[in-house]
Design a protein around this motif. Structure first.
Motif, PDB file in Angstrom:
ATOM      1  N   LEU A  76       0.840  -1.200   0.000  1.00  0.00           N
ATOM      2  CA  LEU A  76       0.000   0.000   0.000  1.00  0.00           C
ATOM      3  C   LEU A  76       0.874   1.249   0.000  1.00  0.00           C
ATOM      4  N   LYS A  77       1.884   1.265   0.850  1.00  0.00           N
ATOM      5  CA  LYS A  77       2.801   2.408   0.919  1.00  0.00           C
ATOM      6  C   LYS A  77       3.557   2.578  -0.397  1.00  0.00           C
ATOM      7  N   LEU A  78       4.083   1.468  -0.936  1.00  0.00           N
ATOM      8  CA  LEU A  78       4.835   1.524  -2.190  1.00  0.00           C
ATOM      9  C   LEU A  78       3.965   2.060  -3.321  1.00  0.00           C
ATOM     10  N   TYR A  79       2.767   1.504  -3.484  1.00  0.00           N
ATOM     11  CA  TYR A  79       1.895   1.920  -4.578  1.00  0.00           C
ATOM     12  C   TYR A  79       1.461   3.378  -4.398  1.00  0.00           C
ATOM     13  N   SER A  80       1.294   3.790  -3.167  1.00  0.00           N
ATOM     14  CA  SER A  80       0.935   5.173  -2.880  1.00  0.00           C
ATOM     15  C   SER A  80       2.055   6.121  -3.298  1.00  0.00           C
ATOM     16  N   VAL A  81       3.270   5.807  -2.864  1.00  0.00           N
ATOM     17  CA  VAL A  81       4.440   6.636  -3.176  1.00  0.00           C
ATOM     18  C   VAL A  81       4.712   6.669  -4.678  1.00  0.00           C
ATOM     19  N   ARG A  82       4.482   5.557  -5.353  1.00  0.00           N
ATOM     20  CA  ARG A  82       4.824   5.439  -6.773  1.00  0.00           C
ATOM     21  C   ARG A  82       3.736   5.948  -7.727  1.00  0.00           C
ATOM     22  N   GLY A  83       2.581   6.374  -7.199  1.00  0.00           N
ATOM     23  CA  GLY A  83       1.598   7.031  -8.050  1.00  0.00           C
ATOM     24  C   GLY A  83       0.455   6.199  -8.587  1.00  0.00           C
ATOM     25  N   VAL A  84       0.222   5.002  -8.025  1.00  0.00           N
ATOM     26  CA  VAL A  84      -0.948   4.211  -8.424  1.00  0.00           C
ATOM     27  C   VAL A  84      -2.198   5.020  -8.071  1.00  0.00           C
ATOM     28  N   ARG A  85      -3.162   5.071  -8.985  1.00  0.00           N
ATOM     29  CA  ARG A  85      -4.370   5.873  -8.739  1.00  0.00           C
ATOM     30  C   ARG A  85      -5.431   5.118  -7.938  1.00  0.00           C
ATOM     31  N   GLU A  86      -5.466   3.783  -8.113  1.00  0.00           N
ATOM     32  CA  GLU A  86      -6.452   2.997  -7.370  1.00  0.00           C
ATOM     33  C   GLU A  86      -5.845   1.625  -7.065  1.00  0.00           C
ATOM     34  N   TYR A  87      -6.149   1.115  -5.871  1.00  0.00           N
ATOM     35  CA  TYR A  87      -5.596  -0.151  -5.390  1.00  0.00           C
ATOM     36  C   TYR A  87      -6.723  -0.950  -4.768  1.00  0.00           C
ATOM     37  N   TRP A  88      -6.937  -2.166  -5.281  1.00  0.00           N
ATOM     38  CA  TRP A  88      -7.944  -3.062  -4.716  1.00  0.00           C
ATOM     39  C   TRP A  88      -7.231  -4.182  -3.972  1.00  0.00           C
ATOM     40  N   ILE A  89      -7.613  -4.412  -2.719  1.00  0.00           N
ATOM     41  CA  ILE A  89      -7.134  -5.576  -1.971  1.00  0.00           C
ATOM     42  C   ILE A  89      -8.317  -6.539  -1.866  1.00  0.00           C
ATOM     43  N   VAL A  90      -8.168  -7.686  -2.509  1.00  0.00           N
ATOM     44  CA  VAL A  90      -9.261  -8.649  -2.625  1.00  0.00           C
ATOM     45  C   VAL A  90      -9.043  -9.777  -1.630  1.00  0.00           C
ATOM     46  N   ASN A  91     -10.042 -10.007  -0.793  1.00  0.00           N
ATOM     47  CA  ASN A  91      -9.985 -11.081   0.191  1.00  0.00           C
ATOM     48  C   ASN A  91     -10.924 -12.195  -0.259  1.00  0.00           C
ATOM     49  N   ALA A  92     -10.349 -13.263  -0.812  1.00  0.00           N
ATOM     50  CA  ALA A  92     -11.160 -14.363  -1.336  1.00  0.00           C
ATOM     51  C   ALA A  92     -11.840 -15.148  -0.227  1.00  0.00           C
ATOM     52  N   GLN A  93     -11.220 -15.196   0.958  1.00  0.00           N
ATOM     53  CA  GLN A  93     -11.810 -15.959   2.065  1.00  0.00           C
ATOM     54  C   GLN A  93     -13.078 -15.300   2.596  1.00  0.00           C
ATOM     55  N   SER A  94     -13.017 -13.995   2.841  1.00  0.00           N
ATOM     56  CA  SER A  94     -14.211 -13.302   3.350  1.00  0.00           C
ATOM     57  C   SER A  94     -15.010 -12.647   2.230  1.00  0.00           C
ATOM     58  N   GLN A  95     -14.569 -12.825   0.992  1.00  0.00           N
ATOM     59  CA  GLN A  95     -15.245 -12.335  -0.204  1.00  0.00           C
ATOM     60  C   GLN A  95     -15.583 -10.845  -0.118  1.00  0.00           C
ATOM     61  N   ASN A  96     -14.526 -10.041   0.026  1.00  0.00           N
ATOM     62  CA  ASN A  96     -14.721  -8.600  -0.032  1.00  0.00           C
ATOM     63  C   ASN A  96     -13.558  -7.936  -0.751  1.00  0.00           C
ATOM     64  N   VAL A  97     -13.785  -6.680  -1.135  1.00  0.00           N
ATOM     65  CA  VAL A  97     -12.772  -5.892  -1.832  1.00  0.00           C
ATOM     66  C   VAL A  97     -12.616  -4.564  -1.103  1.00  0.00           C
ATOM     67  N   ALA A  98     -11.408  -4.287  -0.620  1.00  0.00           N
ATOM     68  CA  ALA A  98     -11.091  -2.988  -0.024  1.00  0.00           C
ATOM     69  C   ALA A  98     -10.576  -2.100  -1.155  1.00  0.00           C
ATOM     70  N   VAL A  99     -11.242  -0.967  -1.367  1.00  0.00           N
ATOM     71  CA  VAL A  99     -10.900  -0.068  -2.471  1.00  0.00           C
ATOM     72  C   VAL A  99     -10.186   1.162  -1.916  1.00  0.00           C
ATOM     73  N   TYR A 100      -8.951   1.361  -2.379  1.00  0.00           N
ATOM     74  CA  TYR A 100      -8.155   2.536  -2.010  1.00  0.00           C
ATOM     75  C   TYR A 100      -8.051   3.432  -3.235  1.00  0.00           C
ATOM     76  N   ARG A 101      -8.297   4.736  -3.039  1.00  0.00           N
ATOM     77  CA  ARG A 101      -8.169   5.702  -4.138  1.00  0.00           C
ATOM     78  C   ARG A 101      -7.225   6.820  -3.747  1.00  0.00           C
ATOM     79  N   ARG A 102      -6.598   7.374  -4.748  1.00  0.00           N
ATOM     80  CA  ARG A 102      -5.630   8.448  -4.541  1.00  0.00           C
ATOM     81  C   ARG A 102      -6.359   9.731  -4.162  1.00  0.00           C
TER      82      ARG A 102
END
Length: 200
Positions: free
Chosen positions: A141-167
């Motif tokens: 999360l820190k790396l992608y934030s510093v490097r300029g990713v505009r959106e980051y999805w963390i997908v949890n297949a076990q609990s079936q959810n998606v955490a959406v991070y936006r710049r």
């Protein structure tokens, strides 16, 4: 004597040295024949994880498929599964899925066809284990934030959810956690939508 973080990110171990080992992309040549593990470097620290299991890869393919279908229809970009991104000598990762616009891809790809900067969207599917989860939720999360990713999805297949991070203000911030019945949309992907359940 100091306590150095282990190269596996598993915690701390005793060391008789007074400095941390700083890994670079050149060091990865040591592991070229190893197909059982995945090697990534974040801020000079080596992270070693087992090759993803069947369920993990199936979820990656589902995500890649919905992004590819939308990309083919919209003509706005391309999705890829497990592309390496070499941000620098000390930051080289293998995200599960990425999406980049055609314009951005022209800037990202080196002569060999490897990504050298941030695509608009990065997706990581959590692998089991506290260390793996910490890597994706903190170090990446820190790396992608510093490097300029505009959106980051963390997908949890076990609990079936998606955490959406936006710049927001040059930092990736959590804006929503979505569940199977929720619709996943993104300002990075105009007109894209799918039910979260389609990813699993």
């Amino acid at each position: 004597m100091t306590y150095d973080q282990s190269t596996h990110g598993e915690g701390f171990m005793q060391s008789t040295t007074t400095h941390l080992v700083r890994w670079t992309t050149a060091d990865l040549a040591i592991f070229e024949g190893d197909r059982a593990n995945r090697y990534e470097i974040i801020e000079g620290e080596l992270f070693v994880t087992r090759a993803p299991d069947w369920k993990h890869q199936a979820v990656c393919i589902n995500i890649g498929t919905v992004l590819k279908l939308w990309s083919d229809q919209s003509g706005l970009g391309q999705a890829a599964i497990n592309p390496g991104i070499v941000f620098s000598e000390s930051d080289a990762v293998i995200p599960d899925v990425v999406w980049a616009s055609h314009e951005r891809l022209e800037q990202l790809l080196d002569r060999a066809g490897h990504l050298t900067a941030a695509p608009e969207l990065v997706v990581e599917v959590l692998s089991p284990g506290k260390t793996n989860e910490q890597r994706d939720r903190e170090a990446k999360l820190k790396l992608y934030s510093v490097r300029g990713v505009r959106e980051y999805w963390i997908v949890n297949a076990q609990s079936q959810n998606v955490a959406v991070y936006r710049r927001e203000n040059a930092v990736l911030k959590l804006v929503a956690t979505l569940y199977p019945q929720d619709e996943l949309t993104s300002p990075v992907l105009p007109g894209f939508s799918c039910l979260v359940s389609q990813l699993f």
